[in-house]
Design a protein around this motif. Structure first.
Motif, PDB file in Angstrom:
ATOM      1  N   VAL A  55       0.844  -1.195   0.000  1.00 45.57           N
ATOM      2  CA  VAL A  55       0.000   0.000   0.000  1.00 45.57           C
ATOM      3  C   VAL A  55       0.879   1.245   0.000  1.00 45.57           C
TER       4      VAL A  55
ATOM      5  N   PRO B 163       0.195   5.205  -0.022  1.00 48.26           N
ATOM      6  CA  PRO B 163      -0.578   6.447  -0.090  1.00 48.26           C
ATOM      7  C   PRO B 163       0.325   7.546  -0.651  1.00 48.26           C
TER       8      PRO B 163
ATOM      9  N   LEU C 295      -1.193  -1.330  -4.364  1.00 46.63           N
ATOM     10  CA  LEU C 295      -2.347  -0.431  -4.310  1.00 46.63           C
ATOM     11  C   LEU C 295      -1.836   0.979  -4.035  1.00 46.63           C
TER      12      LEU C 295
ATOM     13  N   VAL D 129      -2.696   4.610  -3.566  1.00 54.48           N
ATOM     14  CA  VAL D 129      -3.858   5.452  -3.277  1.00 54.48           C
ATOM     15  C   VAL D 129      -3.452   6.903  -3.512  1.00 54.48           C
TER      16      VAL D 129
ATOM     17  N   ASN E 187      -4.043  10.537  -3.548  1.00 58.45           N
ATOM     18  CA  ASN E 187      -4.928  11.449  -2.818  1.00 58.45           C
ATOM     19  C   ASN E 187      -5.002  12.816  -3.523  1.00 58.45           C
TER      20      ASN E 187
ATOM     21  N   ILE F 242      -5.632   3.836  -7.388  1.00 56.39           N
ATOM     22  CA  ILE F 242      -6.888   4.121  -6.689  1.00 56.39           C
ATOM     23  C   ILE F 242      -6.987   5.617  -6.409  1.00 56.39           C
TER      24      ILE F 242
ATOM     25  N   PRO G 163      -9.417   7.965  -4.332  1.00 57.81           N
ATOM     26  CA  PRO G 163     -10.521   7.833  -3.367  1.00 57.81           C
ATOM     27  C   PRO G 163     -11.745   8.631  -3.794  1.00 57.81           C
TER      28      PRO G 163
ATOM     29  N   CYS H 241      -6.495   6.857   3.604  1.00 57.00           N
ATOM     30  CA  CYS H 241      -6.043   6.259   2.342  1.00 57.00           C
ATOM     31  C   CYS H 241      -5.700   4.786   2.540  1.00 57.00           C
TER      32      CYS H 241
ATOM     33  N   ARG I 265      -8.884   2.905   2.622  1.00 52.16           N
ATOM     34  CA  ARG I 265      -9.456   2.783   1.271  1.00 52.16           C
ATOM     35  C   ARG I 265      -8.819   1.609   0.542  1.00 52.16           C
ATOM     36  N   ALA I 266      -7.512   1.411   0.734  1.00 47.98           N
ATOM     37  CA  ALA I 266      -6.832   0.271   0.118  1.00 47.98           C
ATOM     38  C   ALA I 266      -7.247  -1.043   0.771  1.00 47.98           C
TER      39      ALA I 266
ATOM     40  N   ASP J 161     -10.578  -2.315  -0.244  1.00 49.89           N
ATOM     41  CA  ASP J 161     -10.743  -2.606  -1.670  1.00 49.89           C
ATOM     42  C   ASP J 161     -10.784  -4.118  -1.890  1.00 49.89           C
TER      43      ASP J 161
ATOM     44  N   CYS K 110      -7.552  -6.057  -2.520  1.00 50.38           N
ATOM     45  CA  CYS K 110      -6.512  -6.081  -1.490  1.00 50.38           C
ATOM     46  C   CYS K 110      -6.182  -7.517  -1.093  1.00 50.38           C
TER      47      CYS K 110
END
Length: 429
Positions: free
Chosen positions: A190, A192, A219, A221, A223, A246, A248, A258, A261-262, A265, A268
């Motif tokens: 992940v 962010p 993933l 994310v 922002n 991704i 958001p 964030c 959000r991952a 998903d 994930c």
């Protein structure tokens, strides 16, 4: 910390926290002001803001309010505190352990059991500024290997305090919950990110180079970047199906939001591995090592170690940050004293979905680590897995005193929540 005491009346003691030779200039009415406030509030200990003197320049030095979770051994009380004499004498009598380094820490923990601490947001004195380093240079003092003996004493004092107040965590660990989730891959990295066009490619590339015997994805994310970062991520996503871009649905997410959000998903994986957008993994077998240790240690969260570098990846002091103050036997209790658990962090996705990271951009990982360690085992890897760049673009490269205070206050609040939860857990049996 060395300290000295001055009896100022039959009711109060002044404790000088800078030791002998410190240049302390109290305002004309400081002593009476402190005694009056202590009398009015019935507090056990009072401390105030001050002015720091650097040669001929004075600067304000605001402090933060003390709370139950202010268990850091480096909590800043300034240079002097006033203590109720009877409480001081009782606390001193209860100090049965002789400490070389943790005497003041142990004493103030015992004083907190006697009554409330009160922060007076008035500058009542001037003291010489002794630490002239930038904020980014100070944050790793407690993991310096030369401070090992200091850390061991501080840990003992804190653990004894947690035992006295009923907040100690027992040795047992709960089984990892079976959320019934079906995961498409074994692990997701992940990332962010917001406005890191200069570094995001390096981060993604360091994941794509990983050699594993399991499936993983990335993933990212995004922002709502505005500097070209989004276009870089999208290019990777178009060229490699392992990269998932991704954006958001909400625009009010911090780093924790964030992350969630991952984790929420459907793409994930079973485990979520952390990688910040301006850092990178140290080699091609990091994810495999992480996966092997997750299985071997049977933990709900795994924390690795990392190396501080400059932007060109040259090692910088203090070098390796391995958090060896964490032990399997007592790490879950010592976590309430230290200000971080390390990196990279790998979480059980089921636990993330169950416990939820707070929607903040600071301390969200520490909050989750505290919560997990209350019930589940946290595993450790003490070799470097991660290169952490220090550069001008870092969010913590040079913080104002106000920002440092806000960060410390928030982590103290997290510790307060966890302390109260552990006391309640122990009362329930």
């Amino acid at each position: 910390m060395a300290y000295r005491t001055t009896i100022v009346s039959e009711d109060y003691v002044l404790i000088h926290l800078r030791g002998e030779g410190a240049e302390l200039d109290l305002t004309a009415s400081a002593m009476e002001r402190m005694k009056n406030v202590m009398n009015d509030t019935k507090c056990v200990l009072l401390y105030s803001d001050c002015m720091l003197k650097d040669e001929d320049v004075l600067e304000k030095h605001p402090l933060i309010d003390y709370q139950k979770g202010s268990l850091r051994d480096d909590f800043d009380f300034g240079a002097v505190v006033m203590v109720r004499k009877d409480a001081y004498e009782r606390a001193k009598e209860k100090q049965t352990q002789t400490y070389q380094y943790a005497d003041w820490y142990d004493l103030r923990l015992r004083l907190s059991e006697e009554g409330e601490f009160f922060h007076l947001p008035e500058a009542l004195y001037v003291v010489n500024k002794t630490d002239k380093r930038k904020s980014g240079e100070q944050q790793f003092d407690y993991v310096n290997p030369r401070n090992k003996e200091v850390q061991l004493e501080m840990e003992q004092a804190c653990t004894d305090y947690l035992r006295r107040v009923g907040a100690i965590v027992p040795e047992y660990r709960a089984e990892l919950p079976d959320g019934g989730d079906a995961f498409p891959v074994e692990m997701s990295v992940v990332i962010p990110v917001k406005n890191r066009v200069k570094t995001i490619s390096d981060a993604i590339e360091s994941v794509l180079k990983q050699v594993t015997d399991f499936d993983f994805n990335i993933l990212v994310v995004d922002n709502y970047s505005t500097d070209g970062t989004s276009e870089v991520i999208e290019k990777y996503a178009q060229e490699n199906k392992a990269v998932i871009h991704i954006i958001p649905e909400r625009k009010d997410l911090g780093i924790g939001g964030c992350w969630m959000r991952a984790a929420d998903d459907q793409r994930c994986g079973k485990w979520c591995a952390q990688l910040d957008s301006d850092d990178l993994y140290s080699g091609e077998h990091v994810l495999q090592l992480i996966h092997d240790e997750l299985e071997r240690q049977a933990c709900g969260m795994l924390v690795g170690s990392y190396t501080i570098t400059d932007f060109e990846l040259n090692e910088m002091p203090p070098g390796l940050i391995d958090h060896k103050e964490w032990t399997e036997q007592n790490g879950m209790n010592n976590a309430l004293r230290i200000n971080g658990l390390g990196a990279p962090r790998i979480f059980s996705t089921t636990l993330l979905r169950k416990l939820r990271l707070p929607n903040t951009s600071y301390g969200e990982d520490y909050a989750m680590g505290l919560r997990i360690s209350r019930e589940w085992k946290i595993g450790r890897i003490y070799e470097s897995l991660y290169l952490c760049r220090r550069w001008g673009g870092n969010s913590d490269a040079a913080l104002s005193q106000e920002k440092i205070n806000a960060n410390n206050y928030y982590k103290d609040k997290l510790r307060t929540i966890e302390l109260l939860a552990r006391i309640a857990m122990n009362k329930r049996g």
